[in-house]
Design a protein around this motif. Structure first.
Motif, PDB file in Angstrom:
ATOM      1  N   HIS A 177       0.816  -1.209   0.000  1.00  0.00           N
ATOM      2  CA  HIS A 177       0.000   0.000   0.000  1.00  0.00           C
ATOM      3  C   HIS A 177       0.850   1.260   0.000  1.00  0.00           C
ATOM      4  N   GLN A 178       2.142   1.091   0.003  1.00  0.00           N
ATOM      5  CA  GLN A 178       3.086   2.211  -0.095  1.00  0.00           C
ATOM      6  C   GLN A 178       2.861   3.225   1.015  1.00  0.00           C
ATOM      7  N   ARG A 179       2.834   2.719   2.229  1.00  0.00           N
ATOM      8  CA  ARG A 179       2.571   3.630   3.346  1.00  0.00           C
ATOM      9  C   ARG A 179       3.079   3.005   4.643  1.00  0.00           C
ATOM     10  N   VAL A 180       3.100   3.834   5.637  1.00  0.00           N
ATOM     11  CA  VAL A 180       3.485   3.384   6.973  1.00  0.00           C
ATOM     12  C   VAL A 180       2.234   3.403   7.835  1.00  0.00           C
ATOM     13  N   GLN A 181       2.021   2.324   8.550  1.00  0.00           N
ATOM     14  CA  GLN A 181       0.908   2.298   9.484  1.00  0.00           C
ATOM     15  C   GLN A 181       1.440   2.592  10.876  1.00  0.00           C
ATOM     16  N   GLU A 182       0.863   3.575  11.525  1.00  0.00           N
ATOM     17  CA  GLU A 182       1.228   3.850  12.918  1.00  0.00           C
ATOM     18  C   GLU A 182       0.248   3.082  13.792  1.00  0.00           C
ATOM     19  N   VAL A 183       0.786   2.231  14.627  1.00  0.00           N
ATOM     20  CA  VAL A 183      -0.044   1.315  15.403  1.00  0.00           C
ATOM     21  C   VAL A 183       0.298   1.477  16.876  1.00  0.00           C
ATOM     22  N   LEU A 184      -0.724   1.671  17.676  1.00  0.00           N
ATOM     23  CA  LEU A 184      -0.491   1.792  19.110  1.00  0.00           C
ATOM     24  C   LEU A 184      -0.005   0.459  19.665  1.00  0.00           C
ATOM     25  N   PRO A 185       0.633   0.482  20.821  1.00  0.00           N
ATOM     26  CA  PRO A 185       1.220  -0.754  21.334  1.00  0.00           C
ATOM     27  C   PRO A 185       0.223  -1.897  21.465  1.00  0.00           C
ATOM     28  N   GLU A 186      -1.035  -1.559  21.724  1.00  0.00           N
ATOM     29  CA  GLU A 186      -1.989  -2.643  21.878  1.00  0.00           C
ATOM     30  C   GLU A 186      -2.527  -3.130  20.541  1.00  0.00           C
ATOM     31  N   GLY A 187      -2.103  -2.544  19.447  1.00  0.00           N
ATOM     32  CA  GLY A 187      -2.475  -3.073  18.144  1.00  0.00           C
ATOM     33  C   GLY A 187      -3.488  -2.245  17.385  1.00  0.00           C
ATOM     34  N   THR A 188      -3.818  -1.060  17.865  1.00  0.00           N
ATOM     35  CA  THR A 188      -4.794  -0.234  17.169  1.00  0.00           C
ATOM     36  C   THR A 188      -4.103   0.666  16.154  1.00  0.00           C
ATOM     37  N   ALA A 189      -4.523   0.542  14.908  1.00  0.00           N
ATOM     38  CA  ALA A 189      -3.943   1.401  13.881  1.00  0.00           C
ATOM     39  C   ALA A 189      -4.535   2.797  14.012  1.00  0.00           C
TER      40      ALA A 189
END
Lengths: 721, 184
Positions: free
Chosen positions: A161-173
């Motif tokens: 998808h040519q992107r970075v996903q920022e994900v909280l430590p518990e797994g929430t994008a």
């Protein structure tokens, strides 16, 4: 519909543009140019102009010389202090040299470490909005790189998808970078291979294989700029980050104290082992001095494939180049008979310069076993981790790994049907001060009580035949030395030619148990001695012979690292009370509410609202405080003497406990000093300290909740209370 | 800097600067324009002046090379923009800069260089208010277009983005201004 004419816009811009003519502007520019030309000619003389006190007594030098002549038989280097106390180092003493090359016999421990699954998500499953739908914002496909922020937030690079996903430590994008709404300006990266996040939140995406550049985004996902490829040299593909820098191999991108971004282009010969000298700076931002040396690190041959015939008998050797100079390591491997080849890739270099190598152990052409090795910067093998065997592992992908400064190793593995992030706790020396390999000195953070630095000017540097002698005088202006060290750190990559030759340091690292590690550093960066002194409680308080060492070849970079660390430490002031004026670096992270799940982070200009919902637990938005609001918070914290509060605040409650209750977590910085307070306000304490603190924290809360940006966030969706 | 300036003149005469015979000539011609555009775009006149000054210092130091470029002005513009961007430490600082823009505007009463007759127009003040509300990036692109009279191509080159992106931003910027004026 309101019409707007081009002329209106043009006129408005003209009216907005201020008068800028300054008659002397050109003179200023030319003076500055002249000054820099002179600086270039005089080299490091400017550094040496700092005001040192030359308090050395000539009579003392005569006495000192006589004393030294009396101990010639000891050999080695002598440092004569002005007290005068004689320090003798013995380069012949048995000990671990700094530049260790782990051999098969000392290849380090083999151990397996249990990992903890941070989160796991299969394709099409709904887990923290992860992988739910191919078109969903939170979906990730075939991630190939991982970054872990200090707070545990994950940045997962999704090349599909040519992107970075920022994900909280518990797994929430929580966010996609670049922001898909403005993608036409800032991307997307075409073939991203790595992601790194600087301390100030800037996100770097290495797209040198695709677009030939490195993308830079703000913490909010906005396009901030890019560093373009010169169109030659090796591909980078991997980014390395340190405390204040993000590096790429081909070109270096540096975030200098969170402010500046620049790049330096390095050309390489076809043989990556022998990089040429830096030949050109990037045009856009070459006005800043580099922070680090020509720093690159990769296996000498990449990928490394060995045939059975060329394999060492008991494992593989790997040559790595880095800020410490090249070193060779030996990788002990289990099940030798089953392997047919090994591919390795240097993946990471972290804040404390530790190095992570991940690899694939191949069996009959299939990638059967995945291994991760952790080295210290001198090549000592700290850990070897065999990732759990799992038939679901897809082939062709190496695991993405990231080592955090506190020694947590995150491994992102791709399966045929999903993604899993596992955390391992590995033993790494985070001090970055002393790490001499398996058998050498090491100083764990819990051990360190404080660092003492004594600075000397080398008044005489005598060569009495084969016997060298330094006569030292104290440098009274320690602040000047620290400034000097900081400047030195900025002036690499030519430490040996830039470092003042007339400075010597004695650095004492004092352990909690009273023991000390002393490092003696002399100018030019080519001499360093280390000795360890055991605690006074031990009957024999003499230096430990077996742990006296002398660097022989790789001191300059190590010295640079050490000095940089010391310079940083030296800049951290301590104070009993908050300064009356709000320091420029003041900021805070404030969490409140039940379980303290509402979080305002003024550093990241972000607010996270607890929606009390299992489906959409939080909502996050841009949120910053005005200068006036920051002033108010700062003043209020000062008024209640916030530094007097314990880190875990437990006021008297008279036995009262209520549920649910407010919890607070306040972490703030002022003048580089951090203070942190936790408080479970479960007892409605009426103690004066509790009332005062509650008043301040509730005031901050009102600031937040009366703001339109807070009100624009989604409403609370659930909760029994 | 006599030596350097002189040599710059000499070098330039032998070299290929299409419009500028020396770094000094380029400075005299372009400096104020650059500062004005960046001051409007980023809301901080001093920061803009500093960034432009630093860009010109670099230009002087590298005139040998830069004078060979097709458009040395674009190089300076880009260097200054890059420097300004790098110095935006955070959204908070950006917010402060925008505030300063407002204060500066208020105190300067539409700027000393403004046409008083135009400034008196309430319509113009609305447009100015709408411009101030734009994002810095969008405001920069509009300022380069409307204030510096750059072509789409020149703006794209200066910012390192495609011409399509510039056109899109210009279009969206005008739309945004229009929307903001409608809500007044």
């Amino acid at each position: 519909m309101t019409d707007i004419r081009e002329e209106d816009i043009r006129a408005a811009f003209r009216a907005l543009a201020p008068e800028v003519h300054e008659p002397d502007a050109q003179t200023r520019v030319e003076r500055e140019v002249d000054s820099r030309c002179r600086d270039e000619r005089t080299g490091s003389r400017r550094l040496l102009s700092l005001g040192y006190h030359r308090a050395f007594l000539r009579a003392g030098s005569l006495v000192a010389a006589l004393v030294v002549f009396g101990i010639l038989l000891y050999g080695g280097w002598q440092l004569l202090r002005p007290d005068p106390r004689l320090v003798i180092t013995d380069e012949e003493a048995p000990g671990q040299e700094v530049n260790s090359s782990a051999q098969p016999e000392t290849g380090g421990p083999w151990k397996e470490i249990e990992g903890q699954v941070v989160f796991e998500a299969g394709w099409g499953e709904e887990l923290g909005e992860f992988g739910r739908d191919p078109d969903a914002d939170a979906e990730v496909r075939e991630p190939n790189a991982l970054w872990v922020a200090a707070d545990g937030t994950l940045f997962i690079l999704d090349p599909v998808h040519q992107r970075v996903q920022e994900v909280l430590p518990e797994g929430t994008a929580v966010r996609q970078i670049p922001d898909p709404r403005v993608m036409d300006v800032g991307g997307p990266p075409s073939a991203p291979t790595d992601v790194a996040v600087a301390p100030d939140g800037l996100v770097f995406v290495d797209d040198t294989r695709g677009a030939g550049l490195i993308w830079v985004y703000t913490a909010q996902g906005d396009f901030a700029g890019n560093v373009q490829s010169a169109g030659e040299g090796a591909w980078s593909e991997r980014l390395f980050a340190s405390e204040n820098a993000v590096f790429a191999q081909v070109r270096r991108v540096v975030v200098d104290e969170g402010e500046h971004v620049f790049a330096t282009v390095y050309r390489y010969d076809a043989d990556p082992l022998h990089p040429r000298s830096p030949v050109e700076n990037l045009d856009l931002a070459d006005d800043l001095q580099p922070l680090g040396g020509a720093w690159w690190a990769r296996p000498t041959r990449e990928p490394q494939w060995w045939s059975r015939e060329t394999e060492p008998e008991r494992g593989w050797y790997l040559d790595v180049s880095g800020p410490h100079g090249p070193f060779s390591v030996y990788l002990p491997l289990p099940d030798k008979d089953e392997r047919s080849g090994l591919e390795v890739d240097l993946v990471d270099n972290t804040e404390n310069e530790d190095i992570v190598v991940s690899g694939r152990l191949n069996r009959g052409g299939e990638h059967a076993t995945r291994l991760v090795w952790v080295f210290d910067r001198s090549g000592g093998l700290l850990e070897t981790i065999q990732l759990p065997a799992d038939e679901r592992l897809s082939t062709g992908d190496r695991p993405a790994v990231r080592l955090t400064p506190d020694g947590r190793l995150y491994v992102l593995n791709t399966y045929e049907d999903g993604v899993r992030v596992v955390r391992y706790d590995v033993a790494v020396d985070p001090t970055g001060l002393v790490a001499l390999g398996d058998a050498g000195l090491s100083l764990q953070p819990d051990d360190l009580a404080h660092v003492r630095v004594e600075s000397y000017r080398i008044e005489e540097n005598l060569a009495l035949g084969w016997f060298p002698l330094c006569i030292l005088s104290p440098v009274a202006d320690e602040a000047a030395v620290r400034t000097l060290l900081k400047a030195y750190g900025r002036l690499r990559p030519e430490p040996t030619s830039r470092f003042p030759s007339d400075l010597a340091l004695e650095v004492t690292l004092v352990r909690q148990d009273g023991g000390e590690v002393r490092l003696y550093l002399r100018g030019q960066g080519d001499d360093m001695w280390i000795r360890e002194i055991p605690p006074r409680s031990e009957p024999d308080n003499r230096p430990v012979e077996g742990k006296v060492g002398r660097d022989t070849s790789a001191t300059a970079p190590q010295l640079a690292l050490m000095l940089r660390e010391l310079a940083r430490q030296g800049e951290e002031p301590t104070f009993e009370a908050l300064p009356s004026e709000r320091p420029a670096d003041f900021g805070f992270v404030f969490a409140y509410g039940v379980q303290a799940r509402n979080v305002l982070d003024t550093f990241a200009a972000r607010f996270t609202k607890d929606l009390i919902s299992p489906h959409t637990p939080t909502a996050t938005g841009v949120f910053d405080l005005t200068e006036e609001e920051l002033d108010r918070v700062y003043d209020e914290l000062g008024a209640i003497d916030i530094l007097g509060y314990e880190s875990v605040f437990r006021p008297d409650t008279g036995g009262v406990f209520k549920a649910p209750h407010e919890s607070y977590h306040l972490r703030f910085r002022a003048n580089g000093v951090w203070k942190e307070i936790y408080w479970d306000d479960a007892g409605d304490s009426t103690a004066s300290a509790a009332v005062a603190l509650r008043g301040v924290l509730q005031d901050v809360r009102r600031m937040i909740e009366e703001d339109a940006r807070y009100k624009a966030l989604p409403p609370i969706q659930g909760g029994l209370y | 800097v006599g030596e350097l300036s002189d040599s710059g003149e000499t070098r330039a005469q032998a070299a290929s600067g299409p419009r500028y015979q020396s770094a000094a000539a380029l400075f005299r011609s372009e400096r104020d324009r650059l500062v004005r555009v960046l001051a409007v775009a980023y809301g901080d006149r001093e920061a803009a002046a500093d960034a432009v000054q630093e860009a010109f210092v670099q230009l002087y130091l590298k005139w040998d090379r830069i004078s060979e470029y097709d458009d040395p002005v674009a190089w300076v513009r880009r260097a200054a923009i890059n420097r300004l961007r790098n110095e935006r430490r955070s959204l908070r600082r950006l917010s402060g800069a925008l505030q300063r823009l407002g204060e500066q505007h208020t105190s300067a009463q539409l700027g000393a260089g403004a046409d008083p007759s135009v400034a008196a127009s309430p319509r113009l003040s609305d447009v100015m208010e709408a411009i101030r509300a734009l994002s810095p990036r969008r405001r920069l692109i509009l300022a380069l277009f409307y204030l510096d009279d750059l072509s789409v191509r020149q703006i794209a080159d200066s910012l390192g983005i495609s011409e399509g992106s510039v056109k899109r931003q210009l279009h969206d910027g005008r739309d945004e201004l229009r929307r903001r004026l409608e809500t007044r």
